[in-house]
Design a protein around this motif. Structure first.
Motif, PDB file in Angstrom:
ATOM      1  N   ILE A 353       0.841  -1.195   0.000  1.00 18.71           N
ATOM      2  CA  ILE A 353       0.000   0.000   0.000  1.00 18.71           C
ATOM      3  C   ILE A 353       0.879   1.249   0.000  1.00 18.71           C
ATOM      4  CG2 ILE A 353      -1.783   1.249   1.298  1.00 18.71           C
ATOM      5  CD1 ILE A 353      -2.401  -1.706   2.495  1.00 18.71           C
ATOM      6  N   GLY A 354       0.772   2.008  -1.061  1.00 20.06           N
ATOM      7  CA  GLY A 354       1.585   3.221  -1.193  1.00 20.06           C
ATOM      8  C   GLY A 354       0.850   4.434  -0.657  1.00 20.06           C
ATOM      9  N   LEU A 355       1.590   5.266   0.068  1.00 17.30           N
ATOM     10  CA  LEU A 355       1.054   6.563   0.516  1.00 17.30           C
ATOM     11  C   LEU A 355       2.028   7.609   0.001  1.00 17.30           C
ATOM     12  CD1 LEU A 355       0.091   5.696   4.207  1.00 17.30           C
ATOM     13  CD2 LEU A 355      -1.475   5.977   2.267  1.00 17.30           C
ATOM     14  N   MET A 356       1.822   8.020  -1.231  1.00 17.65           N
ATOM     15  CA  MET A 356       2.787   8.918  -1.862  1.00 17.65           C
ATOM     16  C   MET A 356       2.100  10.148  -2.430  1.00 17.65           C
ATOM     17  SD  MET A 356       5.339   6.336  -3.912  1.00 17.65           S
ATOM     18  CE  MET A 356       5.065   4.578  -3.690  1.00 17.65           C
ATOM     19  N   GLY A 357       2.837  11.259  -2.403  1.00 24.56           N
ATOM     20  CA  GLY A 357       2.373  12.496  -3.016  1.00 24.56           C
ATOM     21  C   GLY A 357       1.061  12.951  -2.423  1.00 24.56           C
ATOM     22  N   PRO A 358       0.073  13.301  -3.288  1.00 25.32           N
ATOM     23  CA  PRO A 358      -1.175  13.875  -2.788  1.00 25.32           C
ATOM     24  C   PRO A 358      -1.947  12.941  -1.849  1.00 25.32           C
ATOM     25  CG  PRO A 358      -1.072  13.967  -5.207  1.00 25.32           C
ATOM     26  CD  PRO A 358       0.119  13.194  -4.747  1.00 25.32           C
ATOM     27  N   LEU A 359      -1.686  11.624  -1.914  1.00 27.92           N
ATOM     28  CA  LEU A 359      -2.443  10.694  -1.069  1.00 27.92           C
ATOM     29  C   LEU A 359      -1.915  10.615   0.358  1.00 27.92           C
ATOM     30  CD1 LEU A 359      -3.199   7.685  -3.446  1.00 27.92           C
ATOM     31  CD2 LEU A 359      -4.693   9.574  -2.797  1.00 27.92           C
TER      32      LEU A 359
END
Ligand SMILES: *Cc1c(COP(=O)(O)O)cnc(C)c1O
Length: 383
Positions: A353-359
């Motif tokens: 699960i990626g939490l990158m940039g705007p998220l």
């Protein structure tokens, strides 16, 4: 009679579905970056474009923490950057030492072999990392010419510290190639401070831009080594000497740079500069901490111990009795959320699960976890 499938209408306008890209990449793109992609192109030798390339190189120095380095941008995805690093710094007969604890170190191994290297590997199970003492021992024992490691191993969620590796490699007279594909833009890479010689990354993960370019940082020592290399690199397209000459010295034609992607990267870096790189790292760190607290409150477990986690890419263990593929399908078919599963030794064992940039905000983490919880319950997990 055999039934014909309904013909797909090739003349229908392009209409991609709405997706929330919570996977390992590509990640969400700021609308300003999409706008930049639609700007009119100029020629690849136009002074305007040369300036855009220079702006991109300057901004990347800050994101990489590489004030002393040369920055180049390869026309291709992260793997093209990996291939450029290997093809330029590995010659037939080079002894290449790889810290192997995931899928991307295997890809690095394969590329080095294809370039004629004698590869030695220090292997660990997927999800583990190498301690300073282990790294030093390995390098002292093997005395390689080039060392390769993956800073943020996207296949496992583990973050590998690089300082001890780089110091030991330099003592042995070796250059260090560091894969920073998933770290750049989302957490500190500290190229100079760590002592990396060649680092490569991509646009579509921590930089929140579409895929298509690969930013490289190259130390003074590495550039010097390259100038002294007498055999030509096996790759003409990824020849760093030729690309360096085109993009920073003579501006003579090497290949037609993908102009629109450079516009997009320039805008993505501007979005990052406006937020401030340190604030951005801090925002990713906070969202990760919040995510982990909530995941554990749901009774779930992280695959990697707390000290070695990548803040931008979380591997959550799949609870027993749950089919991870079915959970992912529910997320995609329902709210349109994309996450990834594990592969290789971690197939069926982790969600990635990626939490990158705007998220990478608390609000988006809450949205994700509420949908993730629903999908897990529907597949038999009781929270
Ligand atoms: C994604 C990734 C790559 C490959 O990048 P592409 O853009 O898919 O070619 C290499 N290394 C790591 C650690 C990655 O996460």
């Amino acid at each position: 009679m055999r039934q014909q499938a309904p013909a797909h209408d090739l003349l229908a306008p392009l209409h991609p579905p709405t997706r929330y890209l919570f996977g390992p990449g590509p990640t969400m793109v700021d609308p300003r970056v999409y706008d930049a992609l639609s700007k009119p192109i100029v020629g690849h030798l136009d002074p305007y474009f040369i300036q855009v390339m220079q702006d991109v190189q300057e901004a990347l120095k800050i994101v990489y923490g590489a004030q002393e380095a040369s920055i180049l941008v390869i026309s291709g995805t992260g793997s093209a950057g990996m291939e450029a690093a290997v093809a330029n710094f590995v010659e037939p007969g080079t002894k290449f030492a790889v810290f192997a604890n995931g899928y991307f170190s295997d890809r690095l191994t394969e590329m080095a072999k294809r370039n004629g290297a004698n590869v030695v590997r220090f292997e660990k199970p997927w999800g583990e990392v190498f301690s300073d003492a282990e790294a030093e021992d390995f390098i002292r024992r093997e005395r390689p010419n080039v060392v390769g490691y993956v800073h943020a191993e996207t296949s496992t969620g583990a973050l590998q510290a690089g300082r001890a590796i780089c110091a030991a490699a330099h003592d042995a007279g070796a250059l260090v190639i560091a894969d920073c594909v998933t770290s750049l833009g989302g957490l500190p890479v500290e190229f100079d401070k760590t002592g990396m010689d060649i680092a490569y990354s991509c646009t579509q993960k921590g930089l929140s831009c579409p895929p298509g370019l690969s930013p490289l940082a190259i130390s003074g020592r590495a550039m010097e080594w390259l100038r002294g290399r007498t055999t030509p690199s096996r790759s003409w397209y990824l020849d760093i000497k030729l690309i360096h000459d085109y993009s920073t010295v003579s501006h003579r034609y090497h290949h037609t740079a993908p102009i629109s992607m450079f516009y997009a990267l320039r805008e993505a870096l501007l979005v990052i500069a406006e937020e401030g790189i340190e604030k951005r790292w801090e925002r990713h760190r906070r969202s990760h901490n919040f995510f982990v607290r909530e995941i554990e409150a749901m009774g779930l477990r992280m695959h990697v111990p707390a000290a070695n986690r990548i803040p931008t890419l979380n591997t959550v263990s799949v609870p027993s009795g749950v089919d991870d593929g079915k959970v992912r399908k529910r997320l995609m078919d329902g709210p349109g959320i994309e996450i990834a599963g594990g592969f290789g030794p971690l197939a069926g064992k982790v969600f990635r699960i990626g939490l990158m940039g705007p998220l990478a905000t608390e609000e988006n983490v809450k949205f994700f976890l509420s949908e993730f919880g629903k999908a897990l319950r529907a597949e038999g997990y009781s929270i």
